[in-house]
Scaffold this motif. Structure first.
Motif, PDB file in Angstrom:
ATOM      1  N   ASP A  54      -2.143   7.036  -3.727  1.00 31.23           N
ATOM      2  CA  ASP A  54      -2.624   8.075  -3.243  1.00 31.23           C
ATOM      3  C   ASP A  54      -2.212   9.239  -4.127  1.00 31.23           C
ATOM      4  O   ASP A  54      -0.886   9.668  -4.326  1.00 31.23           O
ATOM      5  CB  ASP A  54      -1.813   8.382  -1.963  1.00 31.23           C
ATOM      6  CG  ASP A  54      -2.396   9.710  -1.247  1.00 31.23           C
ATOM      7  OD1 ASP A  54      -2.817  10.623  -1.819  1.00 31.23           O
ATOM      8  OD2 ASP A  54      -2.289   9.784  -0.112  1.00 31.23           O
ATOM      9  N   GLU A  55      -3.082   9.812  -5.071  1.00 28.43           N
ATOM     10  CA  GLU A  55      -2.831  10.750  -6.010  1.00 28.43           C
ATOM     11  C   GLU A  55      -1.996  12.049  -5.699  1.00 28.43           C
ATOM     12  O   GLU A  55      -1.127  12.472  -6.071  1.00 28.43           O
ATOM     13  CB  GLU A  55      -4.078  11.353  -6.912  1.00 28.43           C
ATOM     14  CG  GLU A  55      -3.778  11.918  -8.161  1.00 28.43           C
ATOM     15  CD  GLU A  55      -2.800  11.317  -9.163  1.00 28.43           C
ATOM     16  OE1 GLU A  55      -1.978  11.876  -9.631  1.00 28.43           O
ATOM     17  OE2 GLU A  55      -3.373  10.249  -9.646  1.00 28.43           O
ATOM     18  N   VAL A  83       1.250   9.105  -9.828  1.00 31.49           N
ATOM     19  CA  VAL A  83       0.878   7.684  -9.535  1.00 31.49           C
ATOM     20  C   VAL A  83       1.685   6.693 -10.517  1.00 31.49           C
ATOM     21  O   VAL A  83       1.623   6.867 -11.589  1.00 31.49           O
ATOM     22  CB  VAL A  83      -0.413   7.187  -9.323  1.00 31.49           C
ATOM     23  CG1 VAL A  83      -0.800   5.607  -8.964  1.00 31.49           C
ATOM     24  CG2 VAL A  83      -1.139   7.855  -7.991  1.00 31.49           C
ATOM     25  N   PHE A 138      -0.192  12.705  -2.532  1.00 30.65           N
ATOM     26  CA  PHE A 138       1.089  12.159  -2.277  1.00 30.65           C
ATOM     27  C   PHE A 138       2.004  11.991  -3.392  1.00 30.65           C
ATOM     28  O   PHE A 138       3.111  12.570  -3.620  1.00 30.65           O
ATOM     29  CB  PHE A 138       1.044  10.962  -1.669  1.00 30.65           C
ATOM     30  CG  PHE A 138       2.510  10.344  -1.133  1.00 30.65           C
ATOM     31  CD1 PHE A 138       3.278  10.793   0.116  1.00 30.65           C
ATOM     32  CD2 PHE A 138       3.169   9.497  -1.938  1.00 30.65           C
ATOM     33  CE1 PHE A 138       4.586  10.422   0.377  1.00 30.65           C
ATOM     34  CE2 PHE A 138       4.376   8.985  -1.631  1.00 30.65           C
ATOM     35  CZ  PHE A 138       4.951   9.444  -0.514  1.00 30.65           C
ATOM     36  N   PHE A 160       0.947  -1.191  -0.102  1.00 33.71           N
ATOM     37  CA  PHE A 160       0.001  -0.002   0.083  1.00 33.71           C
ATOM     38  C   PHE A 160       0.903   1.365  -0.115  1.00 33.71           C
ATOM     39  O   PHE A 160       0.387   2.111   0.471  1.00 33.71           O
ATOM     40  CB  PHE A 160      -1.065   0.144   1.404  1.00 33.71           C
ATOM     41  CG  PHE A 160      -1.998  -1.224   1.085  1.00 33.71           C
ATOM     42  CD1 PHE A 160      -3.197  -0.743   0.508  1.00 33.71           C
ATOM     43  CD2 PHE A 160      -1.818  -2.386   1.788  1.00 33.71           C
ATOM     44  CE1 PHE A 160      -4.245  -1.678   0.262  1.00 33.71           C
ATOM     45  CE2 PHE A 160      -2.867  -3.296   1.468  1.00 33.71           C
ATOM     46  CZ  PHE A 160      -3.880  -2.964   0.854  1.00 33.71           C
ATOM     47  N   ASN A 161       1.770   1.019  -0.394  1.00 32.85           N
ATOM     48  CA  ASN A 161       2.959   2.539  -0.496  1.00 32.85           C
ATOM     49  C   ASN A 161       2.136   3.451  -1.293  1.00 32.85           C
ATOM     50  O   ASN A 161       1.563   3.250  -2.459  1.00 32.85           O
ATOM     51  CB  ASN A 161       3.960   2.052  -1.583  1.00 32.85           C
ATOM     52  CG  ASN A 161       5.051   3.289  -1.672  1.00 32.85           C
ATOM     53  OD1 ASN A 161       4.648   4.391  -1.825  1.00 32.85           O
ATOM     54  ND2 ASN A 161       6.285   2.822  -1.424  1.00 32.85           N
ATOM     55  N   PRO A 162       1.936   4.746  -0.764  1.00 31.79           N
ATOM     56  CA  PRO A 162       1.192   5.724  -1.319  1.00 31.79           C
ATOM     57  C   PRO A 162       1.502   6.192  -2.621  1.00 31.79           C
ATOM     58  O   PRO A 162       0.579   6.581  -3.403  1.00 31.79           O
ATOM     59  CB  PRO A 162       1.219   6.937  -0.255  1.00 31.79           C
ATOM     60  CG  PRO A 162       2.438   6.658   0.603  1.00 31.79           C
ATOM     61  CD  PRO A 162       2.629   5.168   0.367  1.00 31.79           C
ATOM     62  N   SER A 177       5.535  13.856  -5.088  1.00 23.35           N
ATOM     63  CA  SER A 177       6.740  13.253  -5.186  1.00 23.35           C
ATOM     64  C   SER A 177       7.754  13.376  -6.257  1.00 23.35           C
ATOM     65  O   SER A 177       7.208  13.978  -7.380  1.00 23.35           O
ATOM     66  CB  SER A 177       6.423  11.722  -4.950  1.00 23.35           C
ATOM     67  OG  SER A 177       6.192  11.217  -6.296  1.00 23.35           O
TER      68      SER A 177
END
Length: 134
Positions: free
Chosen positions: A42-43, A54, A45, A36-38, A49
């Motif tokens: 997680d859009e 994603v 997060f 479940f790495n964001p 990055s």
């Protein structure tokens, strides 16, 4: 009588084309794998990055090559090895196609170079597989 070797002799392997990667598919893969790495789900997060959004799980693309190797093996063989190198990022919306090129053929074993490419023809995963006669 058709032998294992004759089946693979001078036989082109049809590519495997997967449907475009979806966010739902990434959520399902996260649930199945426990990853479940964001960066994968997680859009917000992922957007801030260094990767800029994603990305699909690398193991999902590897899974496509594993599915492809099983398709190549069919009812006559068993996949004995699958070795891969991750080469590029896969994002939602990407369409992955898997291709194979026969590398070596023996009486009871065949080896292939295999690749997974995105819709632009960029190699995202490359590797090799060894299929042995059942």
């Amino acid at each position: 009588m058709t032998t294992f070797k004759k089946v693979y002799e001078k036989t082109a392997v049809p590519e495997l084309i997967k449907s475009p990667i979806t966010r739902v598919q990434l959520a399902q893969y996260a649930g199945a794998s426990g990853d479940f790495n964001p960066i994968h789900i997680d859009e917000e997060f992922a957007g801030i990055s260094p990767l800029g959004g994603v990305i699909a799980h690398g193991m999902l693309s590897m899974g496509f090559l594993g599915q492809f190797a099983e398709k190549i093996a069919g009812n006559l063989g068993d996949v004995k090895t699958l070795k891969v190198q991750f080469r590029a990022i896969v994002r939602p919306g990407d369409t992955i196609s898997c291709e194979a090129e026969q590398k070596e053929l023996m009486n009871n074993e065949v080896q292939f170079n295999i690749t997974a490419k995105n819709q632009n023809g960029d190699i995202v995963v490359k590797g090799e597989t060894r299929i042995e006669q059942k």
